[in-house]
Scaffold this motif. Structure first.
Motif, short mmCIF file in Angstrom:
data_model
loop_
_atom_site.label_atom_id
_atom_site.label_comp_id
_atom_site.label_asym_id
_atom_site.label_seq_id
_atom_site.Cartn_x
_atom_site.Cartn_y
_atom_site.Cartn_z
N GLU A 93 66.51 50.35 0.79
CA GLU A 93 66.60 48.89 0.78
C GLU A 93 65.72 48.24 1.85
OE1 GLU A 93 70.61 47.47 1.43
OE2 GLU A 93 69.99 45.40 1.17
N HIS A 94 65.63 48.88 3.01
CA HIS A 94 64.90 48.26 4.12
C HIS A 94 63.41 48.59 4.12
CE1 HIS A 94 68.87 47.32 5.62
NE2 HIS A 94 69.18 48.59 5.57
N THR A 117 87.04 59.45 16.79
CA THR A 117 86.41 58.52 15.85
C THR A 117 84.92 58.80 15.75
OG1 THR A 117 85.85 56.88 17.52
CG2 THR A 117 88.04 56.72 16.54
N LEU A 118 84.34 58.25 14.71
CA LEU A 118 82.92 58.44 14.47
C LEU A 118 82.10 57.93 15.65
CD1 LEU A 118 80.69 59.19 12.44
CD2 LEU A 118 80.85 56.88 11.54
N HIS A 143 77.64 61.45 5.48
CA HIS A 143 79.03 61.04 5.70
C HIS A 143 79.64 60.61 4.36
CE1 HIS A 143 82.51 58.93 7.38
NE2 HIS A 143 82.27 59.54 8.51
N PRO A 144 80.92 60.90 4.15
CA PRO A 144 81.52 60.53 2.85
C PRO A 144 81.73 59.03 2.65
CG PRO A 144 83.17 61.56 4.28
CD PRO A 144 81.84 61.71 4.96
N HIS A 145 81.61 58.21 3.71
CA HIS A 145 81.87 56.78 3.55
C HIS A 145 80.59 55.95 3.59
CE1 HIS A 145 86.09 57.29 3.43
NE2 HIS A 145 86.19 57.72 4.67
N SER A 146 80.49 55.02 2.65
CA SER A 146 79.35 54.11 2.60
C SER A 146 79.28 53.31 3.90
CB SER A 146 79.51 53.13 1.44
OG SER A 146 79.68 53.81 0.23
N GLY A 147 78.08 53.21 4.45
CA GLY A 147 77.89 52.40 5.65
C GLY A 147 78.14 53.12 6.96
N ALA A 148 78.67 54.35 6.90
CA ALA A 148 79.01 55.06 8.12
C ALA A 148 77.75 55.40 8.93
CB ALA A 148 79.78 56.34 7.80
N LEU A 167 76.57 52.38 10.84
CA LEU A 167 77.43 52.17 12.00
C LEU A 167 77.02 53.08 13.14
CD1 LEU A 167 80.09 50.91 13.16
CD2 LEU A 167 81.30 52.83 12.16
N ASP A 186 75.22 58.61 2.42
CA ASP A 186 76.47 58.01 2.91
C ASP A 186 77.27 57.47 1.72
OD1 ASP A 186 74.53 55.93 2.56
OD2 ASP A 186 75.68 54.59 3.85
N ARG A 246 78.76 56.27 -1.49
CA ARG A 246 78.07 55.94 -2.73
C ARG A 246 76.92 55.00 -2.45
NH1 ARG A 246 83.07 53.50 -6.11
NH2 ARG A 246 84.61 55.10 -5.71
N HIS A 247 76.50 54.91 -1.20
CA HIS A 247 75.54 53.88 -0.82
C HIS A 247 74.11 54.31 -1.06
CE1 HIS A 247 73.55 51.52 2.67
NE2 HIS A 247 73.52 50.79 1.59
#
Lengths: 318, 425
Positions: free
Chosen positions: A12-13, A89-90, A109-114, A117, A131, A133-134
């Motif tokens: 995207e960027h 924590t992450l 990472h399993p989480h979108s946006g992680a 962050l 990351d 489904r991102h």
């Protein structure tokens, strides 16, 4: 040559020129990788840490080989077994690692946006190795390189991305990249595996394989993300294979010289016919793996150049 | 003891009018208001300098984290935040840890509130024990102990039989049930509203239709049981026709919405900013505008802060893992004034939704500027600009989505029963 990014978090960027820069450099690394002595000094003295919060064999191996061929000191951290299980924590994990002065951090990472962050909290270059489904930018870049080398160009192609788009970060990164490079992208799959309002992304959506594959230059199959299914997206694997699995019969609708791609690992007999996957005249799946190493070398090389430049421009602390 | 406010822009939500004049308070009660009022002997005179004088805000759905998580918010810190934000009555939520589902816990929080909070605190209690949706709580005892309404907050009772029995029993006591309209199967695990943005970000999402489904079920249960019902947050355009029909059918139903759904939309989440993660999730701009119009027409009755304190540790996580909720006691009024400055709502319309309607729904005498009402008042400058600094908030938790944003509207003073509980220096 243009490449201004500090991190590689997503397609995207990226600017189209930056994508071209990266692919051009990757072409050179393909040549290097085919020599007997596969070594460069681009990352000499730098430390690369691979942090995988999700199981991966192929991507992690690819990043590790890429780093080693460029002379980096590479360390793998299997995060599933480590402190994350102890409740850290992450951000704490990131801060701890940051104190060890890594230069390149490869994160899945399993989480979108992680990964975004994490990138906010460290002083090194961060590469997103997937990351949630991102995004999975290096996969889209290696697919782009494979297409460019096989088809001779990366624009004005008809490309079908087929299967489980909803759960796929590979599909997201690919449709963004291929759109930026001015291709016509089609998404083919059952509506239960399509993200909502995906038709607003400048793609054509098909629910039928024969229609979706008609006259395309490239067929990208996606892995059916069985481990992410909490049930009920499709009636059964055999019905899925019957309607959406790619075999020689369905491929006849595509152009005669259409290539078949798959990000791996494949579910043979679920989304793709085993024989077709191994057909060296149609399938470029092995090339994709080869291009993966080259693209990751190029990405890390470019980010390391920017990192060194930004460090050189910083006032020296006394 | 008398108090005379002069030279005030009086915001009257009952007549939906603004007038310039004076307001007289005696012994904590409004006794007179009008263009000119003679100064009674010994009265303290406060010149409002032409600024607004309005009924104090009655905020349904404030979470104070006692018992259980006092480090996130106490009655002291929430009370100070409310006073500074012009909220004179906090209607508190029972979703604490443990939750407020027994008369004993309710008495504990009432005692804490009376000791520590400078504003009125009216507690709500859980509708089912442990907010688990299995057994109803002791509505009778809880009402005797001061519970003003019953709610499981964001927990939706999926067992419709349990829900209908609780509603029937509540109806027999005349108790108000406050529910969170949502289809729990669809909203499970969701972090954002489904659509283009959710697809781009790859976040688990819930269709806005889930709210309408939840509301449709609740309306059928209202028809069945005759219960007095309030929907905590209506946030989507698709739910509004159902609400309108239910009201037209004469059911005892009202609805609220949150200040965040009125002033922000799904795109504000941008690059996974977790301070914008709330429940239900922020909606599309079309939904936001429809909800603003529904507040204007009176279809949606109340605006709440849905104040939900979360500490940094709960928010500094990947978006899916981060806690939901935002603090809003001190930003409710300036955020609401955005709608006034955008000429979408008038000041009396805003105070109808923030003071009069919530007070009426709960049977409280406050929320209005009329003789006989308690002197719960706020004086504010609707235009004064500022940039919000979250670290200057009184709340212990600083999780506001408005950090760094330009806002307009400062509370100058807050009065509870004629006593100043906040004055801007």
């Amino acid at each position: 040559m243009v490449f201004r990014q500090k991190h590689l978090l997503g397609i995207e960027h990226l600017h189209p020129e930056e994508i071209t820069t990266l692919l051009d450099l990757a072409d050179q690394y393909v040549d290097l990788n085919r020599r007997d002595v596969k070594h460069s000094e681009a990352l000499r003295g730098l430390t690369q840490i691979n942090m995988f919060f999700e199981n991966s064999t192929r991507t992690q191996a690819s990043f590790e080989i890429a780093g080693k061929r460029l002379g980096a000191d590479v360390m793998n951290m299997a995060m599933q077994a480590s402190s994350i299980k102890k409740g850290e924590t992450l951000i704490d994990t990131a801060m701890t690692l940051n104190a060890m002065h890594p230069d390149l951090l490869v994160v899945r990472h399993p989480h979108s946006g992680a990964v975004d962050l994490l990138a906010q909290k460290v002083n090194c270059a961060v590469l997103n190795a997937g990351d949630g489904r991102h995004e999975h930018p290096t996969q889209a870049l290696l697919d782009a390189l494979t297409i460019r080398r096989t088809k001779g160009r990366l624009h004005r192609l008809n490309i079908a991305i087929c299967g489980d788009v909803a759960h796929s970060r590979v599909a997201r990164s690919n449709l963004i990249l291929l759109g930026k490079m001015e291709n016509r992208v089609r998404l083919v799959g059952p509506p239960t595996l399509m993200p909502s309002q995906i038709n607003e992304f400048g793609v054509e959506v098909y629910e039928d394989m024969a229609e979706g594959l008609k006259d395309v230059d490239v067929v990208m199959m996606l892995r059916l993300q069985r481990e992410r299914m909490d049930g009920g997206f499709i009636p059964s694997e055999r019905e899925y294979y019957h309607r959406y699995g790619l075999d020689a019969e369905k491929l006849k609708h595509a152009k005669d010289d259409a290539i078949v791609m798959h990000p791996g690992p494949m579910n043979r007999g679920v989304e793709i016919d085993g024989e077709l996957a191994d057909d060296i005249n149609r399938s470029v799946i092995q090339e994709q793996v080869e291009m993966g190493v080259a693209v990751r070398m190029a990405a890390m090389d470019l980010l390391a150049r920017n990192l060194r430049e930004s460090r050189a421009n910083q006032p020296v602390e006394v | 003891m008398s108090l005379l406010f002069t030279n005030a822009r009086l915001i009257d939500p009952e007549s939906l009018s603004e007038t310039h004049g004076s307001l007289l308070v005696q012994d904590g009660v409004i006794v007179n208001l009008g263009a000119e009022i003679a100064v009674p002997e010994g009265a303290e005179v406060i010149d409002c300098g032409g600024k607004c004088l309005a009924p104090g805000i009655v905020d349904i759905g404030v979470k104070v984290c006692e018992p259980g998580e006092r480090h996130k918010e106490s009655y002291r810190s929430a009370g100070l935040a409310a006073a500074a934000g012009g909220i004179t009555t906090m209607v508190t939520r029972p979703d604490t840890d443990p939750c407020i589902d027994s008369p004993e816990t309710l008495e504990f929080v009432t005692r804490r509130a009376n000791e520590a909070a400078p504003v009125n605190v009216v507690p709500m209690a859980a509708l089912t024990k442990g907010r688990e949706g299995k057994e109803m709580t002791e509505f009778g005892f809880l009402m005797d102990a001061g519970a003003i309404a019953f709610t499981d907050c964001d927990h939706v009772i999926s067992d419709t039989k349990v829900y209908s029995r609780a509603m029937t029993y509540a109806r027999s006591l005349g108790a108000l049930v406050i529910a969170h309209p949502q289809e729990p199967g669809l909203s499970k695990g969701a972090a954002v509203t489904s659509g283009k943005f959710a697809s781009l970000r790859g976040l688990p999402a819930v269709t806005p239709m889930a709210e309408r489904m939840g509301l449709d079920r609740d309306i059928a249960l209202i028809e069945m049981t005759g219960v007095k019902y309030h929907a905590d947050q209506i946030t989507t355009a698709r739910a509004l026709p159902a609400l309108e029909r239910a009201k037209a059918n004469g059911f005892d139903i009202t609805a609220g919405t949150s200040i965040h759904h009125l002033t922000l939309n799904e795109l504000d989440v941008a690059d996974y900013r977790t301070f914008f993660k709330i429940k239900p999730p922020l909606r599309s701009e079309e939904d936001r505008l429809a909800v603003v119009a529904a507040v204007k027409s009176g279809l949606i009755d109340t605006i709440s802060s849905m104040h939900t304190p979360q500490d940094e540790e709960s928010k500094r996580l990947p978006f899916e893992e981060a806690a939901s909720g935002a603090v809003a006691l001190e930003t409710l009024l300036p955020a609401a004034l955005r709608l006034f400055h955008a000429e979408q709502l008038t000041l009396p319309e805003l105070f109808r939704a923030m003071a009069l309607n919530p007070a009426n729904r709960l049977g409280l005498p406050s929320g209005r500027l009329s003789a006989g009402a308690p002197a719960d008042l706020i004086m504010f400058d609707a235009d004064a600009p500022f940039v919000l600094d979250r670290f200057k908030l009184n709340s212990k938790s600083k999780n506001t989505p408005f950090d760094g944003q330009r806002m307009q509207g400062k509370v100058l003073a807050t009065y509870v029963a004629g006593q100043a509980v906040y004055r801007r220096d």
